[in-house]
Design an enzyme around this catalytic site. Structure first.
Site, PDB file in Angstrom:
ATOM      1  N   HIS A 137      -2.857  -1.171  -3.233  1.00 28.41           N
ATOM      2  CA  HIS A 137      -4.010  -0.317  -2.948  1.00 28.41           C
ATOM      3  C   HIS A 137      -3.937   0.951  -3.788  1.00 28.41           C
ATOM      4  CE1 HIS A 137      -4.094  -2.218   1.355  1.00 28.41           C
ATOM      5  NE2 HIS A 137      -4.477  -3.067   0.412  1.00 28.41           N
ATOM      6  N   MET A 178       0.259   1.028   5.243  1.00 25.31           N
ATOM      7  CA  MET A 178      -0.423   1.186   6.520  1.00 25.31           C
ATOM      8  C   MET A 178      -1.595   0.211   6.592  1.00 25.31           C
ATOM      9  SD  MET A 178      -2.451   4.805   6.102  1.00 25.31           S
ATOM     10  CE  MET A 178      -3.829   5.017   4.959  1.00 25.31           C
ATOM     11  N   SER A 204       0.846  -1.191   0.000  1.00 23.76           N
ATOM     12  CA  SER A 204       0.000   0.000   0.000  1.00 23.76           C
ATOM     13  C   SER A 204       0.882   1.241   0.000  1.00 23.76           C
ATOM     14  CB  SER A 204      -0.948  -0.032   1.213  1.00 23.76           C
ATOM     15  OG  SER A 204      -1.811   1.081   1.204  1.00 23.76           O
ATOM     16  N   THR A 205       0.916   2.000   1.090  1.00 23.75           N
ATOM     17  CA  THR A 205       1.710   3.222   1.159  1.00 23.75           C
ATOM     18  C   THR A 205       3.179   2.939   0.848  1.00 23.75           C
ATOM     19  OG1 THR A 205       0.231   3.989   2.899  1.00 23.75           O
ATOM     20  CG2 THR A 205       2.293   5.195   2.606  1.00 23.75           C
ATOM     21  N   ASP A 210      -3.964  -5.161   5.888  1.00 24.00           N
ATOM     22  CA  ASP A 210      -4.458  -5.993   4.792  1.00 24.00           C
ATOM     23  C   ASP A 210      -3.445  -7.074   4.439  1.00 24.00           C
ATOM     24  OD1 ASP A 210      -6.031  -6.908   2.662  1.00 24.00           O
ATOM     25  OD2 ASP A 210      -5.029  -5.564   1.240  1.00 24.00           O
TER      26      ASP A 210
END
Length: 360
Positions: free
Chosen positions: A204, A298, A177-178, A301
């Site tokens: 994401h 973050m 993600s991030t 998931d």
């Protein structure tokens, strides 16, 4: 107190972003209408986080970001519209050092606040704790200007349990993600075109961004990188990016294993969902023929599903804290005791080659 500098040429968007950030008493907010004024405020305001518009007069967001990372490096969250051009610009911003982005909603100002607030608050707070690799950033800048590839520092490997190489055909399942786009570039560019197992990636992102991400990675890597929008037969030497805003799942057909993009389910908080990807893969292959990789991001998931994969005999790799921009998702996998190997980003590709049969 977290000091946030909002850089945005639209007075309406400055007001909206300011109202959202004012909801959190931990944020102190300052504003700049363009990149030049933002640079002037770096030394005066000394922000902990900057939100940065892509399109601005006098100095656009990318030029401003490049200067920020040289003059006073600071975590930057890009604020971008959902267009193909903005998707390309945002991916370039990740290369320059941005840690995350939020998408501008369309519609009335009241909808901006309702749609944008939860994501903006969460990402700005996460960015405040993000790690910037300053020396690595400077090396990347120099090598980019002379047409070279980034050089990454060596990394240590910590094995939680003995991770023996798998047998037969299988899949690699990646969640991030991030900070994910540059991490994916580092991972995939370290693998040869002959890598024997298909790689499925849940990054994401919204729908407008994943096609650009796939094209960018395809041009940088020996592997063939594709975005999945319709069912596609999985092949070695290929990496498959899940369509943004939907979920990437594995199924079996007469011709073999297939990756498909399905509508996002409300049972999963983030999309494309790493949890759903891993669980669908376990429904179609033995755990021993699966490798899970959880990288910077973050939230949590993928952690539960990969911990289950680990418990069933699959192999799992968690990115180490020292290289993750945000050590959320891999940290949760480690906390659950589900990581076979904990390794910094530069070592993940090497571990994958050790764990897959044809690469031993």
């Amino acid at each position: 107190m977290i000091k946030v500098l909002v850089v945005e040429d639209s007075a309406l968007m400055r007001r909206v972003l300011g109202q959202i950030l004012a909801q959190d008493a931990d944020f102190a907010v300052e504003f700049a209408p363009n990149g030049l004024e933002a640079l002037d405020k770096l030394a005066i305001f000394e922000p902990d986080v900057i939100t940065l518009d892509v399109h601005m007069p006098q100095m656009d967001g990318l030029a401003c970001l490049d200067r920020i990372m040289v003059e006073r490096p600071c975590p930057v969250v890009m604020v971008s519209s959902l267009t193909a051009a903005d998707a390309d610009a945002t991916l370039e911003a990740f290369r320059l050092g941005a840690v995350d982005f939020v998408a501008k909603p369309s519609g009335a100002a009241s909808l901006y606040i309702d749609e944008l607030a939860p994501e903006l608050l969460a990402k700005v707070r996460a960015a405040a704790g993000a790690k910037l690799k300053l020396s690595l950033r400077l090396k990347d800048r120099i090598r980019h200007r002379i047409g070279g590839r980034p050089v990454m520092a060596p990394s240590t490997v910590r094995q939680q349990t003995q991770a023996l190489a798998a047998e037969g055909d299988g899949l690699v399942l990646v969640g991030t993600s991030t900070g994910g786009p540059p991490a994916l570039e580092a991972l995939l560019s370290g693998l040869p075109a002959s890598f024997p197992w298909p790689i499925l990636i849940a990054q994401h992102m919204p729908d407008a961004f994943t096609a650009s991400l796939a094209r960018r990675l395809d041009g940088l890597c020996a592997l063939t990188v594709l975005e999945v929008r319709r069912p596609v037969l999985l092949k070695p030497g290929c990496a498959y990016i899940g369509q943004g805003g939907a979920d990437l799942v594995v199924s079996r057909r007469s011709a073999g294993l297939v990756a498909s993009s399905l509508p996002a389910l409300p049972d999963y908080l983030w999309h494309p969902s790493t949890d759903r990807l891993v669980r669908s893969a376990m429904e179609n292959l033995p755990a021993s023929q699966l490798i899970g990789v959880l990288m910077t991001g973050m939230g949590n998931d993928g952690a539960e599903a990969m911990a289950l994969l680990h418990a069933r005999g699959g192999k799992t790799i968690a990115e180490a804290e020292e290289t993750a921009v945000v050590w959320g998702m891999p940290a949760e996998l480690v906390r659950l005791g589900g990581a076979d190997i904990i390794v910094g980003l530069p070592g993940i590709a090497e571990q994958l080659q050790k764990l897959t049969p044809a690469c031993r």
